[in-house]
Design a protein around this motif. Sequence first.
Motif, short mmCIF file in Angstrom:
data_model
loop_
_atom_site.label_atom_id
_atom_site.label_comp_id
_atom_site.label_asym_id
_atom_site.label_seq_id
_atom_site.Cartn_x
_atom_site.Cartn_y
_atom_site.Cartn_z
N PRO A 92 38.82 0.21 -13.25
CA PRO A 92 38.79 -0.60 -14.60
C PRO A 92 38.74 -1.96 -14.99
O PRO A 92 39.55 -2.76 -13.93
N PRO A 93 38.35 -2.88 -15.88
CA PRO A 93 38.25 -3.95 -16.23
C PRO A 93 39.76 -4.81 -16.50
O PRO A 93 40.83 -3.87 -16.64
N ALA A 94 39.97 -6.24 -15.70
CA ALA A 94 41.76 -6.11 -15.32
C ALA A 94 42.19 -6.35 -17.13
O ALA A 94 42.95 -6.57 -17.07
N GLU A 95 41.09 -6.87 -18.08
CA GLU A 95 40.97 -7.72 -19.48
C GLU A 95 41.71 -6.37 -20.20
O GLU A 95 41.47 -5.28 -20.19
N THR A 128 35.22 3.08 -34.00
CA THR A 128 34.68 2.65 -33.14
C THR A 128 33.92 1.08 -32.38
O THR A 128 33.56 0.61 -32.62
N LYS A 129 33.97 0.49 -30.99
CA LYS A 129 33.13 -0.05 -30.79
C LYS A 129 33.06 -0.03 -29.98
O LYS A 129 33.61 0.63 -28.08
N THR A 130 31.61 -0.79 -29.08
CA THR A 130 31.49 -0.55 -27.50
C THR A 130 30.85 -1.91 -26.75
O THR A 130 30.70 -2.59 -28.01
N LYS A 131 31.25 -1.97 -25.47
CA LYS A 131 30.95 -3.48 -25.19
C LYS A 131 30.97 -3.16 -23.92
O LYS A 131 30.64 -2.40 -23.42
N THR A 186 33.71 1.83 -24.68
CA THR A 186 33.06 1.98 -26.30
C THR A 186 35.06 2.84 -25.84
O THR A 186 35.85 3.25 -25.49
N PHE A 187 35.63 1.62 -27.11
CA PHE A 187 36.86 2.10 -27.32
C PHE A 187 37.00 2.26 -28.45
O PHE A 187 36.52 2.71 -29.62
N LEU A 188 37.95 3.21 -28.98
CA LEU A 188 38.64 3.79 -30.56
C LEU A 188 40.28 3.40 -30.22
O LEU A 188 41.05 3.54 -29.40
N CYS A 189 40.12 2.88 -31.85
CA CYS A 189 41.32 3.29 -32.41
C CYS A 189 42.54 3.99 -32.89
O CYS A 189 41.50 4.81 -33.12
N PRO A 190 43.29 4.56 -31.70
CA PRO A 190 43.91 5.98 -32.25
C PRO A 190 44.49 5.75 -33.24
O PRO A 190 44.92 6.89 -34.27
N LYS A 191 44.87 4.05 -34.51
CA LYS A 191 45.74 4.03 -36.12
C LYS A 191 44.77 4.62 -36.75
O LYS A 191 44.78 5.88 -37.15
N ARG A 242 35.50 5.62 -23.65
CA ARG A 242 34.15 6.42 -22.29
C ARG A 242 33.54 4.96 -21.58
O ARG A 242 33.15 4.08 -21.63
N ARG A 243 33.21 5.29 -20.35
CA ARG A 243 32.77 4.51 -19.43
C ARG A 243 31.35 5.17 -19.08
O ARG A 243 31.49 5.27 -17.90
N GLU A 244 30.27 3.86 -19.35
CA GLU A 244 29.17 4.63 -18.76
C GLU A 244 28.82 3.56 -17.60
O GLU A 244 28.74 2.37 -18.10
N PRO A 245 27.99 3.64 -16.51
CA PRO A 245 27.06 2.06 -15.72
C PRO A 245 25.58 1.86 -16.98
O PRO A 245 25.19 2.91 -17.69
#
Length: 79
Positions: free
Chosen positions: A19-22, A59-62, A50-55, A38-41
């Motif tokens: 995983p990335p260090a940031e 969602t955001k994809t980077k 893909t990030f998800l806010c639990p609150k 989610r982590r995809e090549p």
Amino acid sequence: MSAAAIRAAMPPEPPADSPPAEKPPRCAMCRGRMEVTRREPGPNGSQRLTFLCPKCQFTKTKTIGDPMDAGRHRPRKGK
């Protein structure tokens, strides 16, 4: 010092699939800390996260590690 001794003294490189260090980003809606769901090549050895806010469930994809994206962001003010 020989090249072999220099390589032996260097810390090992993390695996490519680690995983990335940031830290994960903050949510744009509620400012909560997002989680990687989610982590995809991606192309050219990059990773698509893909990030998800639990609150609030936003969602955001980077894409991380994309050489074409390296100069996209402006430097911070004051630097």
